[in-house]
Design a protein around this motif. Sequence first.
Motif, PDB file in Angstrom:
ATOM      1  N   GLY A 269       0.796  -1.217   0.000  1.00 16.61           N
ATOM      2  CA  GLY A 269       0.000   0.000   0.000  1.00 16.61           C
ATOM      3  C   GLY A 269       0.826   1.262   0.000  1.00 16.61           C
ATOM      4  N   GLN A 270       2.170   1.139  -0.001  1.00 17.40           N
ATOM      5  CA  GLN A 270       3.034   2.316   0.030  1.00 17.40           C
ATOM      6  C   GLN A 270       4.024   2.291  -1.135  1.00 17.40           C
ATOM      7  OE1 GLN A 270       4.862   2.543   3.913  1.00 17.40           O
ATOM      8  NE2 GLN A 270       2.924   2.969   4.944  1.00 17.40           N
ATOM      9  N   TRP A 271       3.562   1.860  -2.309  1.00 20.72           N
ATOM     10  CA  TRP A 271       4.448   1.701  -3.450  1.00 20.72           C
ATOM     11  C   TRP A 271       4.842   3.035  -4.078  1.00 20.72           C
ATOM     12  CZ3 TRP A 271       6.503  -2.844  -3.469  1.00 20.72           C
ATOM     13  CH2 TRP A 271       5.791  -3.922  -2.942  1.00 20.72           C
ATOM     14  N   ASP A 272       4.294   4.145  -3.578  1.00 16.79           N
ATOM     15  CA  ASP A 272       4.683   5.459  -4.089  1.00 16.79           C
ATOM     16  C   ASP A 272       5.797   6.090  -3.258  1.00 16.79           C
ATOM     17  OD1 ASP A 272       3.163   5.797  -1.836  1.00 16.79           O
ATOM     18  OD2 ASP A 272       1.957   7.443  -2.614  1.00 16.79           O
ATOM     19  N   GLY A 273       6.401   5.323  -2.365  1.00 18.25           N
ATOM     20  CA  GLY A 273       7.469   5.862  -1.544  1.00 18.25           C
ATOM     21  C   GLY A 273       8.421   4.778  -1.099  1.00 18.25           C
ATOM     22  N   GLY A 274       9.508   5.170  -0.476  1.00 20.50           N
ATOM     23  CA  GLY A 274      10.492   4.222   0.020  1.00 20.50           C
ATOM     24  C   GLY A 274      11.596   4.960   0.746  1.00 20.50           C
ATOM     25  N   TYR A 275      12.670   4.246   1.041  1.00 20.04           N
ATOM     26  CA  TYR A 275      13.786   4.831   1.764  1.00 20.04           C
ATOM     27  C   TYR A 275      15.083   4.260   1.223  1.00 20.04           C
ATOM     28  CZ  TYR A 275      15.607   7.535   5.684  1.00 20.04           C
ATOM     29  OH  TYR A 275      16.217   8.503   6.452  1.00 20.04           O
ATOM     30  N   GLY A 276      16.064   5.154   1.019  1.00 18.14           N
ATOM     31  CA  GLY A 276      17.383   4.739   0.570  1.00 18.14           C
ATOM     32  C   GLY A 276      18.307   4.582   1.754  1.00 18.14           C
ATOM     33  N   LEU A 277      19.470   5.217   1.706  1.00 18.96           N
ATOM     34  CA  LEU A 277      20.396   5.253   2.827  1.00 18.96           C
ATOM     35  C   LEU A 277      20.419   6.682   3.352  1.00 18.96           C
ATOM     36  CD1 LEU A 277      23.343   3.124   1.335  1.00 18.96           C
ATOM     37  CD2 LEU A 277      21.479   2.352   2.819  1.00 18.96           C
ATOM     38  N   GLY A 278      19.563   6.951   4.328  1.00 17.79           N
ATOM     39  CA  GLY A 278      19.462   8.305   4.862  1.00 17.79           C
ATOM     40  C   GLY A 278      18.687   9.256   3.983  1.00 17.79           C
ATOM     41  N   THR A 279      17.994   8.760   2.976  1.00 12.14           N
ATOM     42  CA  THR A 279      17.159   9.603   2.111  1.00 12.14           C
ATOM     43  C   THR A 279      15.792   8.976   1.939  1.00 12.14           C
ATOM     44  OG1 THR A 279      17.871   8.525   0.052  1.00 12.14           O
ATOM     45  CG2 THR A 279      19.158  10.430   0.800  1.00 12.14           C
ATOM     46  N   GLN A 280      14.788   9.819   1.857  1.00 11.88           N
ATOM     47  CA  GLN A 280      13.448   9.365   1.519  1.00 11.88           C
ATOM     48  C   GLN A 280      13.274   9.394   0.005  1.00 11.88           C
ATOM     49  OE1 GLN A 280      11.333  12.265   3.920  1.00 11.88           O
ATOM     50  NE2 GLN A 280      10.749  10.701   5.396  1.00 11.88           N
ATOM     51  N   LEU A 281      12.462   8.477  -0.512  1.00 11.87           N
ATOM     52  CA  LEU A 281      12.188   8.373  -1.939  1.00 11.87           C
ATOM     53  C   LEU A 281      10.689   8.455  -2.149  1.00 11.87           C
ATOM     54  CD1 LEU A 281      14.476   5.262  -2.546  1.00 11.87           C
ATOM     55  CD2 LEU A 281      15.138   7.664  -2.741  1.00 11.87           C
ATOM     56  N   ALA A 282      10.270   9.113  -3.222  1.00  9.45           N
ATOM     57  CA  ALA A 282       8.839   9.267  -3.481  1.00  9.45           C
ATOM     58  C   ALA A 282       8.584   9.308  -4.980  1.00  9.45           C
ATOM     59  CB  ALA A 282       8.301  10.541  -2.824  1.00  9.45           C
ATOM     60  N   ARG A 283       7.382   8.894  -5.363  1.00  8.01           N
ATOM     61  CA  ARG A 283       6.921   9.025  -6.740  1.00  8.01           C
ATOM     62  C   ARG A 283       5.728   9.959  -6.743  1.00  8.01           C
ATOM     63  NH1 ARG A 283       9.217   7.954 -11.382  1.00  8.01           N
ATOM     64  NH2 ARG A 283       7.331   7.139 -12.313  1.00  8.01           N
ATOM     65  N   ARG A 284       5.827  11.045  -7.513  1.00 11.48           N
ATOM     66  CA  ARG A 284       4.741  12.016  -7.622  1.00 11.48           C
ATOM     67  C   ARG A 284       4.625  12.453  -9.064  1.00 11.48           C
ATOM     68  NH1 ARG A 284       2.769  15.177  -3.095  1.00 11.48           N
ATOM     69  NH2 ARG A 284       2.458  16.845  -4.600  1.00 11.48           N
ATOM     70  N   VAL A 325       4.859  20.825   4.351  1.00  9.33           N
ATOM     71  CA  VAL A 325       5.916  21.439   3.562  1.00  9.33           C
ATOM     72  C   VAL A 325       6.613  20.441   2.652  1.00  9.33           C
ATOM     73  CG1 VAL A 325       6.293  23.347   5.156  1.00  9.33           C
ATOM     74  CG2 VAL A 325       7.556  21.217   5.472  1.00  9.33           C
ATOM     75  N   GLY A 326       6.580  19.149   3.021  1.00  8.83           N
ATOM     76  CA  GLY A 326       7.115  18.154   2.107  1.00  8.83           C
ATOM     77  C   GLY A 326       6.342  18.138   0.808  1.00  8.83           C
ATOM     78  N   ALA A 327       5.016  18.202   0.913  1.00  6.54           N
ATOM     79  CA  ALA A 327       4.183  18.256  -0.286  1.00  6.54           C
ATOM     80  C   ALA A 327       4.373  19.575  -1.023  1.00  6.54           C
ATOM     81  CB  ALA A 327       2.714  18.072   0.098  1.00  6.54           C
ATOM     82  N   VAL A 328       4.577  20.655  -0.278  1.00  4.69           N
ATOM     83  CA  VAL A 328       4.816  21.955  -0.909  1.00  4.69           C
ATOM     84  C   VAL A 328       6.089  21.900  -1.749  1.00  4.69           C
ATOM     85  CG1 VAL A 328       5.351  24.383  -0.498  1.00  4.69           C
ATOM     86  CG2 VAL A 328       3.579  23.247   0.869  1.00  4.69           C
ATOM     87  N   ALA A 329       7.175  21.374  -1.166  1.00  2.00           N
ATOM     88  CA  ALA A 329       8.433  21.287  -1.907  1.00  2.00           C
ATOM     89  C   ALA A 329       8.274  20.419  -3.149  1.00  2.00           C
ATOM     90  CB  ALA A 329       9.539  20.741  -1.005  1.00  2.00           C
ATOM     91  N   ALA A 330       7.544  19.310  -3.028  1.00  2.00           N
ATOM     92  CA  ALA A 330       7.314  18.451  -4.180  1.00  2.00           C
ATOM     93  C   ALA A 330       6.518  19.179  -5.253  1.00  2.00           C
ATOM     94  CB  ALA A 330       6.587  17.176  -3.753  1.00  2.00           C
TER      95      ALA A 330
END
Length: 460
Positions: A269-284, A325-330
């Motif tokens: 249910g969270q296939w639009d996001g993930g985590y790398g090494l100290g970074t968040q990943l997202a699909r928008r 603000v995360g959504a704002v930056a995106a």
Amino acid sequence: MTSRTEELLPGTQRALLHRIARAQTEGRAPSLVAAVAREGRMVWTGSRSCVDGHAPDADTQYRIGSITKTFTAVLVLRLRDEGLLDLDDPLEKHLPDTGVGEVTIAQLLGHSAGLAAESPAPWWERTPGTLRPELADVLGERPVLHPAGRLHHYSNPGFTLLGSLVEAVRGASWEEVLRREILEPLSLDRTSAQPVPPHAGGWAVHPWADAMLPEPAEDLGLMAPAGQLWSTAADLCRFAVFLDEGDEKVLSAASVRELRTPSVPPEAGQWDGGYGLGTQLARRGGRTLVGHTGSLPGFLAGLWVCVEDGVAAVALANVTSGPLVGAVAADLVSIVADAEPRIPEPWRPLPEVDQELLALTGPWYWGANTFGLKLAADRGLELHPLRGNGRGSRFVVQPDGSWKGLDGYYVGETLRVMRRPDGSVSHLDLGSFVFTREPYDPEGDVPGGVDKEGWRGLPS
């Protein structure tokens, strides 16, 4: 209201300002500042404030919370690149007697070590770090909640351990190492562990009334590597460019790509996001974003980079909860990338052509599947299916003359050019898969052999 622009079209500028104005109003933030970087430099900043004539600018410090984790991850990757540790090392090898030393450094970086999300009470974000003077105070009596490596479970104490790891290996404080190895080389002069004027004050806004309450700004002590830093929109734009391109003074482009690579599969249910090494990943909106969001009492922060579009954005607000603000930056990334798409670099021929490599290019066949082998500008090779979706990768030459996969299905796999006794090319061997110049070429050493009667039609 303030705004500074360089190069962006007027319509794009207004769309950016409209987005942050709406976020500040609807989110009821005392102030909000944002910035956009494109092609390696900041091209726009804008801000809104509840006090006329006192809007912040891109040089105003805000607390950035968990964006700090990305800085800590960069320090750990630097230790790895210097050969001082391996990401698969157990923590115990470099930081003994923590009680959780069997988890690996990579698992801590990717939040898959199974550690608890928070330290024991009282709430660490709103109390002084002196209440937790030792790692045992941060980890508590039950620090491990899940089997290591099995799932993503965000852990602030995990990054406390990574900060302590940096200190143990470097023999200096996390703050000193951070300043010396990241902040100074990248000219992040307005990023610091303690606030330096001009800086915003942190506020909470009442959920049912337009009333404000000041929030404390505590020194987090051992928890600092998880969320201590203060920074500015301008500094974070420079850091975002680093996350896009790398910088040999700090971390190579290849190692930065590792930061951006998913570490564990996302949960259902969270296939639009993930985590790398100290970074968040997202699909928008069809785009891949890498960065991090952050929050501490009184502050919200968001930083996203779209590598494909060469656009990054930062949004900072001084409120505990309110504008996302995360959504704002995106959204700021999308506004620029959609309105002003990246202009491709001019096509240019290769500076020189290796005739031996050129002879390898063209169609190859894995069984009856058609592939194309292309010579890349960096003397690499690219192998991709010519019909539909399939397995493909880029390859870089190795000292022994073989080729190593850089991405895609064949990442890390070895491609070899197999030759006959007379030196002519017989076939390509890719991880035991044989690629020949003709479909099931009988002279290409096809596994299992080829029927001697060859290709045929349907018998009558």
